[in-house]
Design a protein around this motif. Sequence first.
Motif, PDB file in Angstrom:
ATOM      1  N   ASN A 129      -0.786   1.496   2.882  1.00 19.57           N
ATOM      2  CA  ASN A 129      -1.769   0.974   3.872  1.00 19.57           C
ATOM      3  C   ASN A 129      -1.386  -0.557   4.005  1.00 19.57           C
ATOM      4  N   ARG A 130      -1.217  -1.076   3.086  1.00 16.28           N
ATOM      5  CA  ARG A 130      -0.771  -2.735   3.128  1.00 16.28           C
ATOM      6  C   ARG A 130       0.345  -2.941   3.668  1.00 16.28           C
ATOM      7  N   GLY A 131       1.678  -1.885   3.560  1.00 14.11           N
ATOM      8  CA  GLY A 131       2.852  -1.934   4.590  1.00 14.11           C
ATOM      9  C   GLY A 131       2.419  -1.758   5.990  1.00 14.11           C
ATOM     10  N   ILE A 132       1.656  -0.820   6.387  1.00 12.87           N
ATOM     11  CA  ILE A 132       1.372  -0.709   7.747  1.00 12.87           C
ATOM     12  C   ILE A 132       0.756  -2.033   8.250  1.00 12.87           C
ATOM     13  N   ALA A 133      -0.404  -2.644   7.560  1.00 14.24           N
ATOM     14  CA  ALA A 133      -0.867  -3.812   7.985  1.00 14.24           C
ATOM     15  C   ALA A 133       0.143  -4.912   8.351  1.00 14.24           C
ATOM     16  N   LEU A 134       1.037  -5.089   7.378  1.00 17.59           N
ATOM     17  CA  LEU A 134       1.958  -5.942   7.568  1.00 17.59           C
ATOM     18  C   LEU A 134       2.994  -5.724   8.656  1.00 17.59           C
ATOM     19  N   TRP A 135       3.389  -4.395   8.680  1.00 14.65           N
ATOM     20  CA  TRP A 135       4.241  -4.090   9.985  1.00 14.65           C
ATOM     21  C   TRP A 135       3.298  -4.486  11.074  1.00 14.65           C
ATOM     22  N   ASN A 136       2.081  -4.203  11.387  1.00 16.16           N
ATOM     23  CA  ASN A 136       1.469  -4.671  12.635  1.00 16.16           C
ATOM     24  C   ASN A 136       1.069  -6.080  12.741  1.00 16.16           C
ATOM     25  N   LEU A 137       1.489  -6.787  11.614  1.00 14.91           N
ATOM     26  CA  LEU A 137       1.658  -8.180  11.818  1.00 14.91           C
ATOM     27  C   LEU A 137       2.958  -8.777  12.166  1.00 14.91           C
ATOM     28  N   GLY A 138       3.992  -7.833  12.128  1.00 11.63           N
ATOM     29  CA  GLY A 138       5.253  -8.426  12.434  1.00 11.63           C
ATOM     30  C   GLY A 138       5.884  -8.814  11.119  1.00 11.63           C
ATOM     31  N   ARG A 139       5.413  -8.711   9.902  1.00 11.85           N
ATOM     32  CA  ARG A 139       5.942  -9.132   8.745  1.00 11.85           C
ATOM     33  C   ARG A 139       6.751  -8.080   8.089  1.00 11.85           C
ATOM     34  N   ASN A 140       7.831  -7.708   8.819  1.00 14.03           N
ATOM     35  CA  ASN A 140       8.570  -6.420   8.463  1.00 14.03           C
ATOM     36  C   ASN A 140       9.111  -6.532   6.922  1.00 14.03           C
ATOM     37  N   GLU A 141       9.788  -7.658   6.396  1.00 14.86           N
ATOM     38  CA  GLU A 141      10.054  -7.952   5.124  1.00 14.86           C
ATOM     39  C   GLU A 141       9.192  -7.427   4.271  1.00 14.86           C
ATOM     40  N   GLU A 142       7.982  -8.079   4.149  1.00 12.59           N
ATOM     41  CA  GLU A 142       6.921  -7.889   3.194  1.00 12.59           C
ATOM     42  C   GLU A 142       6.352  -6.419   3.400  1.00 12.59           C
ATOM     43  N   ALA A 143       6.308  -5.802   4.820  1.00  9.18           N
ATOM     44  CA  ALA A 143       5.886  -4.448   4.820  1.00  9.18           C
ATOM     45  C   ALA A 143       6.886  -3.498   3.744  1.00  9.18           C
ATOM     46  N   ILE A 144       8.170  -3.761   4.147  1.00  9.73           N
ATOM     47  CA  ILE A 144       9.193  -3.015   3.529  1.00  9.73           C
ATOM     48  C   ILE A 144       9.018  -3.120   1.742  1.00  9.73           C
ATOM     49  N   ALA A 145       8.502  -4.368   1.344  1.00 10.01           N
ATOM     50  CA  ALA A 145       8.461  -4.423  -0.236  1.00 10.01           C
ATOM     51  C   ALA A 145       7.219  -3.710  -0.467  1.00 10.01           C
ATOM     52  N   SER A 146       5.998  -3.570   0.430  1.00 11.39           N
ATOM     53  CA  SER A 146       4.909  -2.862   0.298  1.00 11.39           C
ATOM     54  C   SER A 146       5.213  -1.218   0.269  1.00 11.39           C
ATOM     55  N   PHE A 147       6.049  -0.822   0.961  1.00 14.55           N
ATOM     56  CA  PHE A 147       6.406   0.623   1.144  1.00 14.55           C
ATOM     57  C   PHE A 147       7.224   0.821  -0.233  1.00 14.55           C
ATOM     58  N   ASN A 148       8.217   0.002  -0.551  1.00 10.86           N
ATOM     59  CA  ASN A 148       8.851   0.282  -1.842  1.00 10.86           C
ATOM     60  C   ASN A 148       8.231   0.453  -2.985  1.00 10.86           C
ATOM     61  N   LYS A 149       7.183  -0.285  -3.055  1.00 12.45           N
ATOM     62  CA  LYS A 149       5.824  -0.280  -4.172  1.00 12.45           C
ATOM     63  C   LYS A 149       5.413   0.888  -4.080  1.00 12.45           C
ATOM     64  N   ALA A 150       5.013   1.647  -2.966  1.00  2.67           N
ATOM     65  CA  ALA A 150       4.448   2.983  -2.725  1.00  2.67           C
ATOM     66  C   ALA A 150       5.105   3.826  -3.429  1.00  2.67           C
ATOM     67  N   LEU A 151       6.609   3.922  -2.951  1.00  2.00           N
ATOM     68  CA  LEU A 151       7.630   4.794  -3.344  1.00  2.00           C
ATOM     69  C   LEU A 151       7.833   4.845  -4.695  1.00  2.00           C
ATOM     70  N   GLU A 152       7.688   3.534  -5.501  1.00  2.00           N
ATOM     71  CA  GLU A 152       7.685   3.584  -7.170  1.00  2.00           C
ATOM     72  C   GLU A 152       6.845   4.489  -7.708  1.00  2.00           C
ATOM     73  N   PHE A 153       5.645   4.838  -7.186  1.00  2.00           N
ATOM     74  CA  PHE A 153       4.578   5.454  -7.599  1.00  2.00           C
ATOM     75  C   PHE A 153       4.546   6.900  -7.156  1.00  2.00           C
ATOM     76  N   LYS A 154       4.942   7.086  -5.854  1.00  2.00           N
ATOM     77  CA  LYS A 154       5.019   8.452  -5.375  1.00  2.00           C
ATOM     78  C   LYS A 154       6.304   8.452  -4.321  1.00  2.00           C
ATOM     79  N   PRO A 155       7.427   8.866  -5.074  1.00  2.00           N
ATOM     80  CA  PRO A 155       8.843   8.905  -4.267  1.00  2.00           C
ATOM     81  C   PRO A 155       8.864   9.885  -3.404  1.00  2.00           C
ATOM     82  N   ASP A 156       7.999  11.053  -3.378  1.00  2.00           N
ATOM     83  CA  ASP A 156       8.094  11.859  -2.154  1.00  2.00           C
ATOM     84  C   ASP A 156       6.854  11.551  -1.015  1.00  2.00           C
ATOM     85  N   LEU A 157       6.441  10.302  -0.862  1.00  2.00           N
ATOM     86  CA  LEU A 157       5.671   9.477   0.212  1.00  2.00           C
ATOM     87  C   LEU A 157       6.482   9.538   1.371  1.00  2.00           C
TER      88      LEU A 157
END
Length: 524
Positions: A436-464
């Motif tokens: 969800n943090r990644g989505i918020a960052l994406w909506n703010l146009g902060r794509n690099e930070e959004a990618i980092a948040s999505f990566n963190k989510a995938l560390e915990f749930k690889p099938d997300l």
Amino acid sequence: MSLELTDWDKDLPSQADEEYQALVRTLNFTEGFGLLFVRCSPAGGEQLITKVKADISNKNIQVLRLQQAVSNLYEIIDNLDNKSEINVLFITGLEHSFYEYEECKSLTGWNSKDIYSYSWKGVPPVLINLNQQRERLKDNFNICFVFLLPIFAIKYFIQRAPDFFDWRSGLFEFPIDSETLEQESLRVIQEGDYDRYLTLTPEERTKEILRVQELIVEENQTPKRQCDLLINLEILHLVGQNYKEMIKSFDKALSIQPDDYETWSNRGTALFGLGHYEEALTSYDKALSIQPDYHEAWKNRGLVLFNLGYNAEALASYDKALSIQPDDHEAWNNRGNLLGNLGRNEKAITSYDKALSIHPEYYQAWYNRGVALYDLGHNEEAIASFDKALSIQQDKHEAWNNRGNALSKLERYEETLNSYDKALCIKPDLHQACYNRGIALWNLGRNEEAIASFNKALEFKPDLHQAWYNKACCYALQDNIEQTLENLQQAINISPDEYREKAKTDTDFDNIRHDERFQALIQG
């Protein structure tokens, strides 16, 4: 036939007052090495030692009092200054060396082979030591050793050190006298409430369980006190979430007092804890057949029916419970949860409001009310409910995460980020908050930070798969074709039809839409 340690209610043979005279005769006649076991309470043991010392004056009688667990009893005896002069050595407190093993076997899920075999895993070190040193104990000390122990500890010798135990010259039993038994039993019954048991450490709880078990099987114990003590035992097992032992205790209590509706209800709770919902329902129904207006059984029956998927019946049970005790805020909250799960959020909120009118600082009702309001799209009110919940308990990650979701619906993305960050400070592996943090960052146009948040989510749930897809979107907006294709492929691998169709019209991919590899990927 083996005597299992857990068969605490199968008592050892008991004798009357002449037991003391038999012990004294044995001590008088024993010259040199001897090995006696005496079953008694700690207080009874001290009285026994005092009396023996007064009645046997021609022998040097000493006492070794062990205050904590030991592993090498031979060494402790060998280090006694006057060991060559001792004729009789009373040893008390050896049971301290068994408490952690009694605790471990119930807490770590040993199977029956582990619990009852003679492997190292199930043998306290002090018994290994005694088994190994028994010949030296006999050869090196002209002492009659008298072990004063509760019954559970004697059974450790029977089960874990049978060769050593078989050397005994005698086994003597001294039950608690009737007056002391009554006083001690009443003390345990009166002090044995749930809140006090919650404060006990696992070892303290184990000691208390063993003490209650011993009182239950003492001679001269009355059926009424047995039943009351069994209820204490149930509470101790409830605190430790030892549901199987709880059910044994309930069944013993019901064999004494079969019309005890509270015990039937508590038995249902234990069965519920084990996931045996149908059996739990039967126990609650039995309680209600005895006491039709027993509010607690109606409430818990509703919870069981809800878990079985019988929503209408569950609602009826909660309504019955609340007709008997209308100020039960927990029942109102649970009723709201049931209505929410049925999609009846407006009525759910009414139930939560009723709970909060009774208990205004009830975190769970404020939180659940926020969820219902969010589901209805009332995001401002939902945020207010989450804020109230968090003013009561600030360390609840689910409230921070859902508060962030409501703020996101209102496009208040900076505040949203703060809420998700709070959730992740409490629970760093909360993949929903990372996503969800990644989505918020994406909506703010902060794509690099959004990618980092999505990566963190995938560390915990690889099938997300949503995270893989949104990473692809971020990379596409950066014109990074290679990473776009790689991440989109991962999303399609998990959910092919959904993401091929979605990518065909998603404007985030407009910059790369004419790339042949992209077209091949979305066409399948």
